[in-house]
Every structure is written in structure tokens, then in C-alpha cells.
Design a protein around this motif. Structure first.
Motif, PDB file in Angstrom:
ATOM      1  N   ALA A 146       0.820  -1.207   0.000  1.00 42.48           N
ATOM      2  CA  ALA A 146       0.000   0.000   0.000  1.00 42.48           C
ATOM      3  C   ALA A 146       0.849   1.249   0.000  1.00 42.48           C
ATOM      4  O   ALA A 146       0.508   2.264  -0.593  1.00 42.48           O
ATOM      5  N   LYS A 147       2.009   1.172   0.709  1.00 43.23           N
ATOM      6  CA  LYS A 147       2.870   2.336   0.798  1.00 43.23           C
ATOM      7  C   LYS A 147       3.607   2.608  -0.500  1.00 43.23           C
ATOM      8  O   LYS A 147       3.821   3.743  -0.886  1.00 43.23           O
ATOM      9  N   THR A 148       4.020   1.556  -1.183  1.00 38.61           N
ATOM     10  CA  THR A 148       4.882   1.740  -2.348  1.00 38.61           C
ATOM     11  C   THR A 148       4.163   1.578  -3.662  1.00 38.61           C
ATOM     12  O   THR A 148       4.768   1.695  -4.719  1.00 38.61           O
ATOM     13  N   GLY A 149       2.853   1.341  -3.631  1.00 43.26           N
ATOM     14  CA  GLY A 149       2.126   1.211  -4.888  1.00 43.26           C
ATOM     15  C   GLY A 149       1.872  -0.235  -5.191  1.00 43.26           C
ATOM     16  O   GLY A 149       1.188  -0.926  -4.467  1.00 43.26           O
ATOM     17  N   SER A 150       2.419  -0.722  -6.299  1.00 39.16           N
ATOM     18  CA  SER A 150       2.157  -2.089  -6.701  1.00 39.16           C
ATOM     19  C   SER A 150       2.785  -3.082  -5.749  1.00 39.16           C
ATOM     20  O   SER A 150       2.331  -4.206  -5.627  1.00 39.16           O
ATOM     21  N   GLY A 151       3.868  -2.678  -5.067  1.00 42.58           N
ATOM     22  CA  GLY A 151       4.515  -3.575  -4.144  1.00 42.58           C
ATOM     23  C   GLY A 151       5.249  -4.698  -4.846  1.00 42.58           C
ATOM     24  O   GLY A 151       5.656  -5.674  -4.232  1.00 42.58           O
ATOM     25  N   THR A 152       5.411  -4.633  -6.162  1.00 40.28           N
ATOM     26  CA  THR A 152       6.052  -5.715  -6.889  1.00 40.28           C
ATOM     27  C   THR A 152       7.481  -5.345  -7.237  1.00 40.28           C
ATOM     28  O   THR A 152       8.404  -6.011  -6.842  1.00 40.28           O
ATOM     29  N   SER A 153       7.674  -4.283  -7.982  1.00 41.57           N
ATOM     30  CA  SER A 153       8.990  -3.807  -8.385  1.00 41.57           C
ATOM     31  C   SER A 153       8.758  -2.632  -9.300  1.00 41.57           C
ATOM     32  O   SER A 153       7.632  -2.227  -9.542  1.00 41.57           O
ATOM     33  N   ALA A 154       9.851  -2.091  -9.839  1.00 46.26           N
ATOM     34  CA  ALA A 154       9.719  -0.975 -10.767  1.00 46.26           C
ATOM     35  C   ALA A 154       8.971  -1.376 -12.028  1.00 46.26           C
ATOM     36  O   ALA A 154       8.420  -0.525 -12.719  1.00 46.26           O
ATOM     37  N   THR A 155       8.955  -2.667 -12.320  1.00 43.19           N
ATOM     38  CA  THR A 155       8.259  -3.106 -13.530  1.00 43.19           C
ATOM     39  C   THR A 155       6.764  -3.254 -13.310  1.00 43.19           C
ATOM     40  O   THR A 155       6.025  -3.503 -14.247  1.00 43.19           O
ATOM     41  N   GLY A 156       6.297  -3.117 -12.084  1.00 44.21           N
ATOM     42  CA  GLY A 156       4.877  -3.115 -11.821  1.00 44.21           C
ATOM     43  C   GLY A 156       4.258  -4.494 -11.779  1.00 44.21           C
ATOM     44  O   GLY A 156       4.935  -5.518 -11.708  1.00 44.21           O
ATOM     45  N   ALA A 157       2.929  -4.503 -11.840  1.00 45.67           N
ATOM     46  CA  ALA A 157       2.161  -5.742 -11.755  1.00 45.67           C
ATOM     47  C   ALA A 157       1.581  -6.096 -13.118  1.00 45.67           C
ATOM     48  O   ALA A 157       1.157  -5.228 -13.872  1.00 45.67           O
ATOM     49  N   ALA A 158       1.549  -7.382 -13.406  1.00 43.93           N
ATOM     50  CA  ALA A 158       0.953  -7.839 -14.662  1.00 43.93           C
ATOM     51  C   ALA A 158      -0.536  -7.522 -14.668  1.00 43.93           C
ATOM     52  O   ALA A 158      -1.222  -7.646 -13.653  1.00 43.93           O
ATOM     53  N   LEU A 159      -1.038  -7.099 -15.808  1.00 44.81           N
ATOM     54  CA  LEU A 159      -2.452  -6.774 -15.948  1.00 44.81           C
ATOM     55  C   LEU A 159      -3.153  -7.857 -16.775  1.00 44.81           C
ATOM     56  O   LEU A 159      -2.575  -8.366 -17.740  1.00 44.81           O
ATOM     57  N   PRO A 160      -4.387  -8.189 -16.418  1.00 44.84           N
ATOM     58  CA  PRO A 160      -5.122  -9.196 -17.191  1.00 44.84           C
ATOM     59  C   PRO A 160      -5.292  -8.759 -18.646  1.00 44.84           C
ATOM     60  O   PRO A 160      -5.358  -7.570 -18.955  1.00 44.84           O
ATOM     61  N   ALA A 161      -5.407  -9.739 -19.527  1.00 44.40           N
ATOM     62  CA  ALA A 161      -5.556  -9.459 -20.954  1.00 44.40           C
ATOM     63  C   ALA A 161      -6.770  -8.570 -21.220  1.00 44.40           C
ATOM     64  O   ALA A 161      -6.743  -7.705 -22.104  1.00 44.40           O
ATOM     65  N   ARG A 162      -7.826  -8.768 -20.461  1.00 45.82           N
ATOM     66  CA  ARG A 162      -9.037  -7.970 -20.657  1.00 45.82           C
ATOM     67  C   ARG A 162      -8.769  -6.502 -20.363  1.00 45.82           C
ATOM     68  O   ARG A 162      -9.261  -5.607 -21.071  1.00 45.82           O
ATOM     69  N   VAL A 163      -7.998  -6.228 -19.329  1.00 40.59           N
ATOM     70  CA  VAL A 163      -7.678  -4.846 -18.972  1.00 40.59           C
ATOM     71  C   VAL A 163      -6.814  -4.204 -20.054  1.00 40.59           C
ATOM     72  O   VAL A 163      -7.061  -3.063 -20.474  1.00 40.59           O
ATOM     73  N   ILE A 164      -5.823  -4.933 -20.534  1.00 41.01           N
ATOM     74  CA  ILE A 164      -4.976  -4.425 -21.620  1.00 41.01           C
ATOM     75  C   ILE A 164      -5.816  -4.112 -22.856  1.00 41.01           C
ATOM     76  O   ILE A 164      -5.649  -3.066 -23.500  1.00 41.01           O
ATOM     77  N   LYS A 165      -6.740  -4.982 -23.177  1.00 34.10           N
ATOM     78  CA  LYS A 165      -7.596  -4.752 -24.347  1.00 34.10           C
ATOM     79  C   LYS A 165      -8.452  -3.509 -24.165  1.00 34.10           C
ATOM     80  O   LYS A 165      -8.626  -2.706 -25.095  1.00 34.10           O
ATOM     81  N   ASP A 166      -9.001  -3.341 -22.962  1.00 35.64           N
ATOM     82  CA  ASP A 166      -9.844  -2.162 -22.708  1.00 35.64           C
ATOM     83  C   ASP A 166      -9.043  -0.869 -22.849  1.00 35.64           C
ATOM     84  O   ASP A 166      -9.593   0.167 -23.250  1.00 35.64           O
ATOM     85  N   ILE A 167      -7.750  -0.928 -22.532  1.00 36.36           N
ATOM     86  CA  ILE A 167      -6.911   0.268 -22.622  1.00 36.36           C
ATOM     87  C   ILE A 167      -6.507   0.558 -24.063  1.00 36.36           C
ATOM     88  O   ILE A 167      -6.547   1.699 -24.520  1.00 36.36           O
TER      89      ILE A 167
END
Length: 292
Positions: free
Chosen positions: A59-80
Motif C-alpha cells: 500500500a505504501k509503495t504502490g504495486s509492491g512488486t517492483s519498478a516493472t509493476g504488476a501484470a495486468l489481465p488481458a481484458r484490462v490491456i484490451k480495454d486500454i
């Protein structure tokens, strides 16, 4: 004492000894069970603490994963990346602020023989977070992204923890233009990611001496170096909710991000000499081109 009596007494002693042995074994088993249960309880508490701590850090750092962020579902990518043209045309400039694009005059900025769009920003930057949604929508009309991932802006800046995308380690291919993203710093504000080249730094300094971000240079002909719509429309939303909102022409997200994307699209069409035609010759885009 008769032999029979002695035998009975011996049998009685053996039974008592057996009962005592069984009782001792039962007590040992009970102690083992209690001890094992206590250890298990401690393990559960420790694991729960670790999970809670990890979630707090996320919560403090955002995605909490790394600088590369979190993988997004294919549906979300398509909507974007595949907002329907009908939705974009219906929105027009939407709720973008006035005079979002500045005309600049410089030697044509090109790369690989194509006009270049240069973006300089940072993952922690809340205004970059806002603009990336519009950029992803606009640029997807001219080419294809891969590797887009979800992050959050800094939790300690204005518009804290704005959900967004990162262009860091993404790729973009297009027949019509080159997109060059430079994400300088991670969302923790301390981790360097990419450094502008000498040429990029010179362009940045020339057209924005204060070094503001986001900095979006459209072929050295047009510039965006401010937030183009209200970041509040993204507050409290998930990546999926924002992506879905881009496809709903009645939503505040679409009016903001898609409206900004249309303005960006018009600037890019000016660079590509109105190619592709199915994008650049729509009444919405030609009208916006006339306002640049």
C-alpha cells in the motif's frame, strides 16, 4: 500363601504397571500435542504478520512488486489499447483543460525515419500517472504496445497512489511513428530507472527549462508538459475500473482520459500527415487538428 494367590497378586501388579505405563504414554502424547499446537499457532501468527506487513508495504509503495509493476489481465490491456473509435469520436475533447498543447518550433524530431514522440516522466509522478492513460489510448491508435504493466504513483505526493501504467520495459511498434518513453525514477523516488540521453536532455531543457514532468514532445512541433484533465476521476479506482471506464463514453474517466487522448491523436496526425486515414480523417480529429 497359596500359589494361586501369588499368581493373582502378580497379575494385579502387572495390570497396575501396564495402566501406569499407558497413563504415562497418554500424558506424553498430550504434551506433544499441546506443544505442537503451540508451535503451529506461533507459525500461523508469524505468517499472518508477514502477509499483513507485505500488504502494508504494497500500500505504501504502490504495486509492491517492483519498478516493472504488476501484470495486468488481458481484458484490462484490451480495454486500454482498443477503445472503440465510436466512443472516442463521441467524446471529442471531453473535459480536457484548455490550451493543453503548446506549439513549438524546432528541427523535426525523428527516429528510424519516422516522427518521434518523446515522453519523459517518472513512476512516482502523479501527473505522469494521469497522462499515461491518455497516452496509451492515443498511441494505440497508431501502433501496438506490449509489456504495459500496472503501478501506482507515490503514496506521499499529491493525488497519492494514483493507479496508472508504466512504460518502463514496455515496447511499442508502429508503421507511422516512434515512441520513446523515459521513466527516470521508480515510485519510491530513490531507484533510478532510465537516464535521458544528451539529446533528450537538451530538448527537455530547451522546451521546459524547469524540467517539469510529464514532458511529451510530439516531433518538436507540439508539447504537453502539464496535466491535461482532472486526476480526481481516477481516485480510488482499480486498474480494471479505469480501463472499463475508458470504454464508457458517459464516464468521467472517458471524458478526461479519452478527451485528452483525442487531443494527443490530433497532434500525432499532424506529424504523420494524417495517417492512418481511418484515424486522422474522422471529423473529431480533423476538428481538433484545426485548433492546434
Amino acid at each position: 500363601m497359596s500359589k494361586a494367590t501369588r499368581i493373582r497378586q502378580q497379575n494385579a501388579r502387572e495390570r497396575i504397571a501396564a495402566q501406569r505405563a499407558a497413563a504415562r504414554k497418554a500424558e506424553v502424547r498430550k504434551r506433544i500435542f499441546v506443544t505442537g499446537g503451540s508451535i503451529l499457532a506461533v507459525v500461523v501468527v508469524v505468517v499472518a504478520f508477514i502477509i499483513i506487513k507485505a500488504n502494508q508495504n504494497a500500500a505504501k509503495t504502490g504495486s509492491g512488486t517492483s519498478a516493472t509493476g504488476a501484470a495486468l489481465p488481458a481484458r484490462v490491456i484490451k480495454d486500454i489499447t482498443a477503445v472503440p473509435a465510436a466512443t472516442l469520436n463521441a467524446i471529442g475533447p471531453g473535459s480536457t483543460v484548455s490550451k493543453t498543447v503548446t506549439s513549438i518550433s524546432g528541427s523535426a524530431l525523428t527516429s528510424a525515419g519516422k516522427p518521434e514522440v518523446l515522453y519523459i516522466g517518472a513512476e512516482y509522478c502523479p501527473y505522469c500517472a494521469t497522462e499515461r492513460w491518455a497516452m496509451a489510448v492515443a498511441l494505440s491508435r497508431f501502433g501496438t504496445f506490449s509489456g504495459l504493466r500496472g503501478i501506482y504513483s507515490s503514496s506521499t505526493d499529491v493525488n497519492p497512489s494514483t493507479p496508472t501504467l508504466t512504460f518502463y520495459k514496455s515496447t511499442y511498434t508502429s508503421t507511422y511513428l516512434t515512441f520513446t518513453p523515459v521513466e527516470t525514477t521508480a515510485e519510491d523516488r530513490n531507484t533510478p530507472l532510465q537516464t535521458p540521453t544528451a539529446q533528450q536532455a537538451k530538448i527537455w531543457q530547451k522546451y521546459d527549462s524547469a524540467g517539469n514532468i510529464p514532458f511529451i514532445d510530439f516531433g518538436n512541433k507540439y508539447l504537453i508538459n502539464q496535466v491535461t484533465y482532472n486526476p480526481a476521476v481516477l481516485k480510488g479506482k482499480t486498474w480494471a475500473q479505469i480501463a472499463a471506464g475508458l470504454n464508457d463514453k458517459s464516464s468521467a474517466i472517458a471524458k478526461g482520459a479519452d478527451g485528452s487522448a483525442n487531443v494527443m491523436t490530433a497532434a500525432i496526425c499532424k506529424l504523420t500527415h494524417n495517417k492512418p486515414a481511418n484515424v486522422c480523417t474522422s471529423p473529431t480529429i480533423t476538428s481538433l487538428e484545426g485548433q492546434l
